[in-house]
Design an enzyme around this catalytic site. Structure first.
Site, PDB file in Angstrom:
ATOM      1  CG  ASN A  98      -1.472   1.325   1.325  1.00  0.00           C
ATOM      2  OD1 ASN A  98      -1.817   2.236   0.073  1.00  0.00           O
ATOM      3  ND2 ASN A  98      -2.550   1.395   2.873  1.00  0.00           N
ATOM      4  CD1 TRP A  99       3.624   1.576  -2.324  1.00  0.00           C
ATOM      5  CD2 TRP A  99       3.621   2.450  -4.688  1.00  0.00           C
ATOM      6  NE1 TRP A  99       4.889   0.863  -3.282  1.00  0.00           N
ATOM      7  CE2 TRP A  99       4.631   1.106  -4.934  1.00  0.00           C
ATOM      8  CE3 TRP A  99       3.553   2.807  -5.815  1.00  0.00           C
ATOM      9  CZ2 TRP A  99       5.406   1.002  -6.106  1.00  0.00           C
ATOM     10  CZ3 TRP A  99       4.019   2.487  -7.226  1.00  0.00           C
ATOM     11  CH2 TRP A  99       5.170   1.953  -7.127  1.00  0.00           C
ATOM     12  CE  LYS A 100      -0.295   3.271   4.488  1.00  0.00           C
ATOM     13  NZ  LYS A 100      -0.096   3.520   6.323  1.00  0.00           N
ATOM     14  CG  HIS A 127      -5.767   2.159   5.146  1.00  0.00           C
ATOM     15  ND1 HIS A 127      -5.364   2.598   6.369  1.00  0.00           N
ATOM     16  CD2 HIS A 127      -5.024   0.935   4.832  1.00  0.00           C
ATOM     17  CE1 HIS A 127      -3.915   2.674   6.137  1.00  0.00           C
ATOM     18  NE2 HIS A 127      -3.910   1.658   6.062  1.00  0.00           N
ATOM     19  CD  GLU A 139      -2.979   5.373   6.749  1.00  0.00           C
ATOM     20  OE1 GLU A 139      -2.762   5.830   4.793  1.00  0.00           O
ATOM     21  OE2 GLU A 139      -2.112   4.883   7.206  1.00  0.00           O
ATOM     22  CD  GLU A 196      -3.473  -2.388   7.389  1.00  0.00           C
ATOM     23  OE1 GLU A 196      -2.436  -2.537   6.396  1.00  0.00           O
ATOM     24  OE2 GLU A 196      -4.159  -1.041   7.011  1.00  0.00           O
ATOM     25  N   GLY A 242       2.813   2.804  10.900  1.00  0.00           N
ATOM     26  CA  GLY A 242       3.380   3.427  10.513  1.00  0.00           C
ATOM     27  C   GLY A 242       4.179   4.064  12.037  1.00  0.00           C
ATOM     28  CB  SER A 253       5.335  -1.767  11.614  1.00  0.00           C
ATOM     29  OG  SER A 253       5.217  -0.666  12.378  1.00  0.00           O
ATOM     30  N   GLY A 285       2.793  -1.104   4.399  1.00  0.00           N
ATOM     31  CA  GLY A 285       3.041   0.667   3.930  1.00  0.00           C
ATOM     32  C   GLY A 285       4.935   0.536   3.938  1.00  0.00           C
ATOM     33  N   GLY A 286       5.061   1.388   4.875  1.00  0.00           N
ATOM     34  CA  GLY A 286       6.404   1.803   4.589  1.00  0.00           C
ATOM     35  C   GLY A 286       7.735   1.149   3.918  1.00  0.00           C
TER      36      GLY A 286
HETATM   37  O1  LIG Z   1      -1.479   0.802   6.668  1.00  0.00           O
HETATM   38  C1  LIG Z   1      -0.711  -0.090   6.538  1.00  0.00           C
HETATM   39  C2  LIG Z   1      -0.868  -0.403   5.122  1.00  0.00           C
HETATM   40  O2  LIG Z   1      -2.446  -0.677   5.016  1.00  0.00           O
HETATM   41  C3  LIG Z   1       0.461  -0.439   7.619  1.00  0.00           C
HETATM   42  O3  LIG Z   1       1.514   0.754   6.962  1.00  0.00           O
HETATM   43  P1  LIG Z   1       3.040   0.284   8.068  1.00  0.00           P
HETATM   44  O4  LIG Z   1       3.465  -1.557   6.827  1.00  0.00           O
HETATM   45  O5  LIG Z   1       3.934   1.467   6.882  1.00  0.00           O
HETATM   46  O6  LIG Z   1       3.111   0.345   9.020  1.00  0.00           O
END
Ligand SMILES: O=C(CO)COP(=O)(O)O
Length: 253
Positions: free
Chosen positions: A9-11, A95, A97, A167, A173, A213, A234-235
């Site tokens: 998930n590149w956001k 998600h 967010e 999640e 994050g 994470s 994500g990251g």
């Molecule tokens: O929200 C996430 C994936 O959708 C998780 O993000 P991180 O892997 O950066 O914690």
């Protein structure tokens, strides 16, 4: 046995050039589709290009959100019909967010799940608790309730195509990962809830990812657990070598 699914998930990260460079760099290094489903969920405006580059490779491309209507006066939105037309395979829905910053409700997530399925797009449905909810012992209730509402009115046949992503919000994050055992326990509860609603076969087949994470250093342990069938990352999905290590772990799980 459920095939692992590792989704990036590149956001709201990467410019167009960076996104293209990334997919060009990984497209011929993806482990076989027989072993792991590899997905990159990119910002919407890059999707047609990335789908084209990834064509005839083992990489699938996904969106990070969509509207539930086919079309209409919804300025700034993207519809399932539009995603289907450019051959997007997956879409992340609900998600945390989006729930937090864009007021996405369980009801909207449910409509989106139905719309995605109607257009042949696999929904990755997110759920997860806040730190306060976890500390109050409300994790399982919160998460099973979110899943139940997201899947309301669906048939068992439809549900088995869906991917769930657990999640915990406090782990996104932050560098804090749920322990593999804790994550497994919650994913097990989700599976149990799905069994109650849609039967044993669906519960045994549906894939449940963990997200929060996840990185090359912790993915193997997470994937070794019974109820964790993949990761939403994500990251650690933003660098080529890191993402490829995650895929490798998925292929070897
Ligand atoms: O929200 C996430 C994936 O959708 C998780 O993000 P991180 O892997 O950066 O914690």
């Amino acid at each position: 046995m459920r095939k692992p699914i590792i989704a990036a998930n590149w956001k709201m990260y990467k410019t167009f050039d960076e996104a293209v460079e990334f997919v060009e760099a990984i497209k011929d290094r993806i482990p076989s589709e027989n072993k792991v489903d590899a997905v990159v969920c990119a910002p919407a405006l890059y999707l047609p290009t990335l789908v084209e580059i990834a064509k005839e490779t083992d990489l699938a491309i996904g969106a990070q959100n969509m509207h539930y209507e086919e079309e209409g006066a919804f300025t700034g939105e993207i519809s399932p019909k539009q995603l289907e037309a450019i051959q997007v395979d997956y879409v992340i829905l609900g998600h945390s967010e989006r729930r937090e910053y864009f007021n996405e409700t369980d009801e909207a997530v449910n409509k989106k799940v139905k719309a995605a399925l109607a257009h042949g797009i696999v929904p990755i449905v997110c759920c997860g608790e806040t730190l306060e909810e976890r500390e109050a012992g409300l994790t399982e209730k919160k998460v099973t309730n979110q899943v139940k509402k997201a899947l309301a009115d669906l048939s068992p046949e439809e549900v088995q195509h869906i991917v769930i992503a657990y999640e915990p919000i406090w782990a996104i994050g932050t560098g804090k990962t749920a322990t593999a055992d804790d994550a497994n326990a919650v994913c097990g509860h989700i599976r149990q809830g799905i069994e109650e609603l849609f039967g044993k076969d669906v519960a045994e087949n549906i894939r449940i990812q963990y997200g929060g994470s996840v990185k090359p250093e912790n993915i193997e342990e997470l994937l070794s657990k019974e109820h964790i069938d993949g990761a939403l990352v994500g990251g650690a999905s933003l660098q080529v070598e890191s993402y490829l290590k995650l895929l490798e772990a998925g292929a070897n799980a």
